[in-house]
Design an enzyme around this catalytic site. Structure first.
Site, PDB file in Angstrom:
ATOM      1  N   LYS A   1       1.088  -1.192   0.223  1.00  0.00           N
ATOM      2  CA  LYS A   1       0.193  -0.077   0.055  1.00  0.00           C
ATOM      3  C   LYS A   1       0.635   1.319   0.190  1.00  0.00           C
ATOM      4  CE  LYS A   1      -1.990   2.773   3.364  1.00  0.00           C
ATOM      5  NZ  LYS A   1      -1.518   3.885   2.118  1.00  0.00           N
TER       6      LYS A   1
ATOM      7  N   GLY B   1       7.141   4.465   8.458  1.00  0.00           N
ATOM      8  CA  GLY B   1       6.036   6.273   8.597  1.00  0.00           C
ATOM      9  C   GLY B   1       6.394   6.641   9.470  1.00  0.00           C
ATOM     10  N   SER B   2       5.362   7.450  10.437  1.00  0.00           N
ATOM     11  CA  SER B   2       5.548   7.732  11.912  1.00  0.00           C
ATOM     12  C   SER B   2       5.473   6.355  12.873  1.00  0.00           C
ATOM     13  CB  SER B   2       4.588   9.044  11.499  1.00  0.00           C
ATOM     14  OG  SER B   2       3.334   8.819  11.523  1.00  0.00           O
TER      15      SER B   2
ATOM     16  N   GLY C   1       2.690   3.676  12.992  1.00  0.00           N
ATOM     17  CA  GLY C   1       3.816   2.300  14.141  1.00  0.00           C
ATOM     18  C   GLY C   1       3.502   1.893  15.041  1.00  0.00           C
TER      19      GLY C   1
ATOM     20  N   GLU D   1      10.743  14.550  15.427  1.00  0.00           N
ATOM     21  CA  GLU D   1      10.470  15.703  14.598  1.00  0.00           C
ATOM     22  C   GLU D   1       9.496  16.262  13.331  1.00  0.00           C
ATOM     23  OE1 GLU D   1       9.223  11.715  11.599  1.00  0.00           O
ATOM     24  OE2 GLU D   1      11.139  11.650  10.950  1.00  0.00           O
TER      25      GLU D   1
HETATM   26  P1  NAD Z   1       2.492   8.228   7.728  1.00  0.00           P
HETATM   27  O1  NAD Z   1       2.579   7.366   8.852  1.00  0.00           O
HETATM   28  O2  NAD Z   1       1.619   8.949   8.384  1.00  0.00           O
HETATM   29  O3  NAD Z   1       2.056   7.227   6.571  1.00  0.00           O
HETATM   30  C1  NAD Z   1       2.950   5.947   6.415  1.00  0.00           C
HETATM   31  C2  NAD Z   1       1.841   4.954   5.172  1.00  0.00           C
HETATM   32  O4  NAD Z   1       1.306   4.588   6.774  1.00  0.00           O
HETATM   33  C3  NAD Z   1       1.025   6.108   4.706  1.00  0.00           C
HETATM   34  O5  NAD Z   1       0.745   4.990   3.584  1.00  0.00           O
HETATM   35  C4  NAD Z   1      -0.359   5.794   5.297  1.00  0.00           C
HETATM   36  O6  NAD Z   1      -1.236   5.890   4.129  1.00  0.00           O
HETATM   37  C5  NAD Z   1      -0.760   4.611   6.607  1.00  0.00           C
HETATM   38  N1  NAD Z   1      -1.272   4.833   7.634  1.00  0.00           N
HETATM   39  C6  NAD Z   1      -1.310   5.539   7.586  1.00  0.00           C
HETATM   40  N2  NAD Z   1      -2.675   5.559   8.856  1.00  0.00           N
HETATM   41  C7  NAD Z   1      -2.768   4.134   8.746  1.00  0.00           C
HETATM   42  C8  NAD Z   1      -3.152   2.874   9.906  1.00  0.00           C
HETATM   43  N3  NAD Z   1      -3.768   3.612  10.542  1.00  0.00           N
HETATM   44  N4  NAD Z   1      -3.373   1.634   9.834  1.00  0.00           N
HETATM   45  C9  NAD Z   1      -2.025   1.115   8.559  1.00  0.00           C
HETATM   46  N5  NAD Z   1      -1.497   2.078   7.941  1.00  0.00           N
HETATM   47  C10 NAD Z   1      -1.697   3.807   7.936  1.00  0.00           C
HETATM   48  O7  NAD Z   1       4.270   8.950   7.466  1.00  0.00           O
HETATM   49  P2  NAD Z   1       4.457   9.704   6.588  1.00  0.00           P
HETATM   50  O8  NAD Z   1       4.056  10.648   6.496  1.00  0.00           O
HETATM   51  O9  NAD Z   1       3.762   8.888   4.761  1.00  0.00           O
HETATM   52  O10 NAD Z   1       5.758   9.499   6.550  1.00  0.00           O
HETATM   53  C11 NAD Z   1       6.257  10.537   7.172  1.00  0.00           C
HETATM   54  C12 NAD Z   1       6.579   9.902   8.189  1.00  0.00           C
HETATM   55  O11 NAD Z   1       7.728   8.554   7.774  1.00  0.00           O
HETATM   56  C13 NAD Z   1       8.314  10.064   9.036  1.00  0.00           C
HETATM   57  O12 NAD Z   1       7.955  10.132  10.613  1.00  0.00           O
HETATM   58  C14 NAD Z   1       9.915   9.799   8.604  1.00  0.00           C
HETATM   59  O13 NAD Z   1      10.493   9.902   9.634  1.00  0.00           O
HETATM   60  C15 NAD Z   1       9.013   8.351   8.218  1.00  0.00           C
HETATM   61  N6  NAD Z   1      10.021   7.566   7.335  1.00  0.00           N
HETATM   62  C16 NAD Z   1      10.747   6.783   8.613  1.00  0.00           C
HETATM   63  C17 NAD Z   1      11.956   5.947   7.155  1.00  0.00           C
HETATM   64  C18 NAD Z   1      12.009   5.100   7.935  1.00  0.00           C
HETATM   65  O14 NAD Z   1      13.212   4.226   6.968  1.00  0.00           O
HETATM   66  N7  NAD Z   1      12.933   5.067   9.334  1.00  0.00           N
HETATM   67  C19 NAD Z   1      11.303   6.150   5.761  1.00  0.00           C
HETATM   68  C20 NAD Z   1      10.116   6.977   5.821  1.00  0.00           C
HETATM   69  C21 NAD Z   1       9.527   7.884   6.042  1.00  0.00           C
END
Ligand code: NAD
Length: 504
Positions: A201, A254-255, A259, A407
């Protein structure tokens, strides 16, 4: 704010604009399920925005829970019943290699599409595509090398033993918007090398390159259902994937908050989970560092990809003896950086991903200023279209303050002087995160002593943002669980089975 307001560069060459429009036209907009592009059951649509203009450039099908259900069923069928589970590992490797070749052949198209969707400068997007090709090639090489061991039992007479490593099954993969194609490659390549099937996804904000990758996956010859790609919102599609009991492992980037939600969802069925989360990475300048290199290194570490990088070097700690010189150089470089449309040749930094994210980033800066920090470059939302935000440099932020601890995920740098090594380690390790760190200097003993003490999954010395598929990547503390890339990623995509053989 210091100096005049930033003006975004917007002079995109007409032929580039036309090429981008043609690409958009031919990019698949439907869900990739069971080897075909197909509409979502409810017929929902996700508007896709170009962050450089704020305009909607496409609409793609929106996956909901019922589409995730269909895709997981297809992936489960492909895992047990399709030719996929009868393919030799060597053949799996060939398919991955073929995908890498196809991606390489179409690298310019993918880069253009990524810039339209994410906003990053085209040269950077092209680098992301090249890096993704390398990831597919690296794991193509691993497909035939996911071996077990021959083990000599230590307490048993009359037994021999071997271990074998087998794919876990259907893998759910959820990725963010900052490196859309690259994150897809990090997720897909090791999972497929190990023989799993996947439901991926992409972020609702950047679905285009992942969908286009779907066509290449089809052309490369992967059996139907082995890879399924479904853009959708987190609360619906993402959550459905994390909760699905047929999914054996969830890989999430993601965030931190999301997570935690994903891990909680997976807990009910004890689904395996790996998490790549946020960071607040320290970038350290030692007293003997070359100031010019340190200035460039600090700017690259925070302003690359608009600061929307999990490993962004957002906290620079500079030894007091050279702080004034380095800080002034960084602030000057920040003001000089050309911010604009990623398709314009002069652009060095693109817009942020969305208006909402820009408001969030600016909120951090405003609150930091209200609590006494000094904004010496940037810090103001420019007028005009597009979600631009200037490179922003902040001094005098208190260590316990929100801007130091959380962050921001934007081009916002904190500059702090330090005097002693123990003070430095306390500051550098003094957040909940532990993703990466940088050290600039020449004294090898000091550098190694620091590298040893830093709580971080990756440490760069006299450089920043170098990532190679052969090295594990991941975070300590709240920055995540598990590792991606390297042989380490394969451990998360396999189960190990011990087989005992009685020899009497
Ligand atoms: P996000 O957590 O908002 O979203 C990430 C993904 O999760 C998206 O596909 C989103 O649709 C999905 N998502 C949102 N709510 C969900 C839920 N309840 N259940 C399942 N999936 C859900 O993050 P973002 O704003 O897209 O990305 C930014 C974040 O990602 C930052 O915190 C960044 O540090 C992190 N990031 C980490 C790495 C790493 O390797 N450590 C790499 C890139 C980005």
């Amino acid at each position: 704010m210091n100096g005049p307001q930033m003006t975004a560069v917007t002079n995109v060459p007409a032929d580039r604009r036309r090429a981008a429009e043609a690409l958009l036209e031919e990019t698949p907009k439907l869900l990739f399920i069971d080897g075909r592009f197909t509409d979502s059951k409810a017929g929902g649509r996700i508007p896709v925005t170009n962050p450089a203009t704020g305009q909607i450039i496409a609409e793609v099908a929106e996956a909901r829970a019922e589409d995730i259900d269909t895709a997981v069923a297809a992936a489960a069928r492909a895992f047990t019943q399709s030719e996929w589970n009868r393919l030799t590992p060597s053949r799996r490797g060939t398919l991955l290699w073929r995908l890498a070749d196809l991606l390489e052949q179409h690298a310019d198209d993918f880069a253009l599409l990524e810039t339209l969707d994410n906003g990053k400068p085209l040269s950077l997007a092209r680098g992301d595509v090249d890096a993704s090709v390398e990831v597919f090639r690296y794991y193509a090489g691993w497909a035939g090398k996911v071996d077990g061991r021959s083990v000599q039992p230590v307490s048993l007479q009359g037994w021999q033993a071997i271990t074998v490593r087998q794919p876990v099954g259907v893998v759910g993969q959820i990725i963010p918007w900052n490196f859309p194609l690259n994150m897809a490659s990090w997720k897909l390549a090791p999972a497929l090398a190990a023989g799993n099937t996947v439901v991926l996804k992409p972020s609702e904000l950047t679905p285009l390159t992942a969908l286009r990758l779907g066509s290449l996956i089809e052309r490369a010859g992967f059996p139907a259902g082995v890879v399924n790609i479904l853009p959708g919102y987190g609360q619906s599609a993402g959550s459905a994937l994390a909760h699905d009991r047929r999914v054996a492992k969830v890989a999430f980037t993601g965030s931190v908050a999301t997570g935690q939600a994903v891990a909680t969802a997976a807990l009910a069925s004890l689904t395996r989970v790996t998490l790549e989360l946020g960071g607040k990475s320290p970038n350290i300048v030692l007293p003997d560092a070359d100031p010019r290199k340190a200035i460039d290194g600090i700017c690259k570490a925070i302003f690359t990809n608009q600061g929307e990088v999990c490993t962004a070097g957002s906290r620079a700690y500079v030894h007091a003896s050279i702080f004034d010189e380095v800080a002034a150089g960084v602030e000057q470089e920040a003001v000089n950086l050309r911010v604009g449309d990623g398709l314009a040749p002069e652009t060095q930094m693109g817009p942020l991903i969305s208006g909402g994210h820009r408001t969030r980033v600016h909120g951090f800066v405003e609150r930091a200023q209200q609590s006494g920090a000094l904004i010496n470059a940037g810090g103001e939302i420019p007028e005009g279209n597009g979600f631009y935000y200037p490179p922003t440099v902040i001094r005098d932020a208190a260590h316990r303050s929100e801007i130091v601890q959380q962050e921001v995920f934007g081009p916002v740098l904190l500059l702090t002087p330090y005097e002693t090594e123990s003070q430095l380690i306390g500051l550098a390790n003094g957040t909940d995160f532990g993703l990466a760190a940088g050290i600039w200097g020449n004294d090898v003993s000091t550098i190694l002593r620091l590298a040893d003490q830093l709580q971080a999954g990756t440490v760069w010395i006299n450089g920043y943002h170098a990532v190679d598929p052969a090295l594990p990547f991941g975070g300590w503390k709240s920055s995540g669980w598990g590792r991606e890339l390297g042989p380490d990623a394969l451990d998360h995509y396999t189960e190990t089975k011990s087989i005992y053989l009685a020899n009497a």
